[in-house]
Write a protein that holds these residues in place. Sequence first.
Motif, short mmCIF file in Angstrom:
data_model
loop_
_atom_site.label_atom_id
_atom_site.label_comp_id
_atom_site.label_asym_id
_atom_site.label_seq_id
_atom_site.Cartn_x
_atom_site.Cartn_y
_atom_site.Cartn_z
N LYS A 18 -5.50 -1.05 0.81
CA LYS A 18 -4.12 -0.58 0.92
C LYS A 18 -3.15 -1.71 1.26
CE LYS A 18 -4.27 3.99 0.45
NZ LYS A 18 -3.49 4.69 -0.60
N GLU A 19 -3.52 -2.50 2.28
CA GLU A 19 -2.57 -3.44 2.86
C GLU A 19 -2.89 -4.91 2.63
OE1 GLU A 19 0.32 -2.84 4.25
OE2 GLU A 19 0.14 -0.68 4.01
N THR A 42 -0.69 4.38 3.67
CA THR A 42 -1.55 3.76 4.69
C THR A 42 -1.49 4.55 5.98
OG1 THR A 42 -1.13 1.60 3.70
CG2 THR A 42 -2.06 1.62 5.92
#
Length: 547
Positions: A242-243, A299
């Motif tokens: 996600k990040e 997230t």
Amino acid sequence: MTHVTEKGDASAKYDFGVLPFSADFRQEVAELFAARTSPSGSWRTLDTSSDGFWALGYFARWLAANGHAPSRVGELTRSTWQEFRLVAKSESSASLSALRLVRMFLRDSGLLHPSTSAEVSLRIPAAAPKETAYSDEEFRRVRTAARRVFRRARKRIMENAEHLRRHRRGEFREDSNDYLLGEALETIAATGDAPRNWQHRDRPVAAEYAAVLGGNKRINTWMRLYLDASEITAALILIACKEGWNATSIDELEVPTRVDGTPLAGDHSLMRVELEKRRRHQRNRFEVRTLRDTGAGSTARLLTHILEMTRPARELLAAHGADTSRLLISRKTPVTPDVHAVFSVGVTNEQKRIFVHSTGVSFNLRRIRKTVNTRHLRQPNQNTQDTHDSQYVVRDPEVIRRSEDTIARGLERAVTHASEVLATISDFDHESGDETPTAECTDILQSPFSPWGAPCTASFLLCLSCVNAVVMPKHLGRLALLHEALANVHGAMREEAWDRQWAVHFRRLESLRHDHYTDAQWAQALRSVTDVDRRTVGHLLEGSLGA
């Protein structure tokens, strides 16, 4: 010597007696190592200190095997270091890593002889990273495997947590299987494991609960409320996907809070996450991200699910005096009544290997980070713009492949622009500035080819590409002659030499001829060429008028 991490949550012991140094050398190395692993030192994690101790062992064994046995650090010679550096750089990536760590260790010791210190301080060029970002298909495969494991775990834990809540509200009859399952879940929540017959050698589930739990396997017992090794690894992978955060930053994530720093309660739509990247300088080491829950793919929603799934473990540890604020907590396999021994904070390498074994899908967190930051976020993430560009973007084969068309179009535009005539074309002669062999210049102090305020030093062949230039009828004869002369030169030169020296100027004259004048005007200009024009063109071709 014992190294305790700066957060006090882990420790490791190192025995310097096993290093084949002399007693004095060993004592000095141990003191330097203690300083590096102290609270003010630069080796803050067990991984770092472990790597450092291994590198010192590698160096010690090399010294012993090659007849170099200085009695103290200060007796290490320049030639010995040169020999070690040469061997370490040529053997393997492991020996190169040892060289870098030992260099760092000795360079800052203050114990080396000045000549040796200067040699040790010489920079060792960084090796080009071998890891690249995943292809889209590879990335999708890793993420899908992690999602499958994570979703299965969430369904199981949420269902059992809900059953426990209903049991605590008294919704089940005492003579029902649901009530018995609720009692078993109470024991799991309070002790970390199902009710067992601890006196029996095999420690089976207590007979009265065996039927409702379904057996002694971990999926039937403690996994009802806790994540196992593969599942906590899946959570780590999904956050990375996600990040694109640094793996250690994810591993050490604290429980998210509200934006004002207070504990999350009820509404998780906006949360505050603190990130720490240990390798950065102190002032840039910490940062805070604010995440908004925008739906199932966000997230913040993922972190909320992880928070819910790890809450039973966090509550149990707190009840036993081992309160932790870390997000990623899982239960280890051993069957034991010792709560402190069976829970793991963060994600270990062994847990990652279990994920690979159970799913059949291997993964590399550094490659995931590169994929997310170069292909999806496309911006710096826990690093500088320079690091993002040099270490992530320009090294990624897929980014390079996708950029080929853009680069080609840019080069094509650059060639076209270089061939354009930017000078003003005047239909009559007049005085407008300083005369040059190819045009008239309206401002020699504001040239695009030289520093402003200083007289232009560019070649006169570049005048046609300058906005300060004016081409008048009086210049056309020598320009037409220059065009003809360059055409003759082209036939007598190798193509690569022509491209390097004259091609762009010839294309510019071609543009002048076809875009601004008729064939009749160009022919008339050639008929009007004077001896002065011929001498001027000759000097231009020789480079004696402008270089």
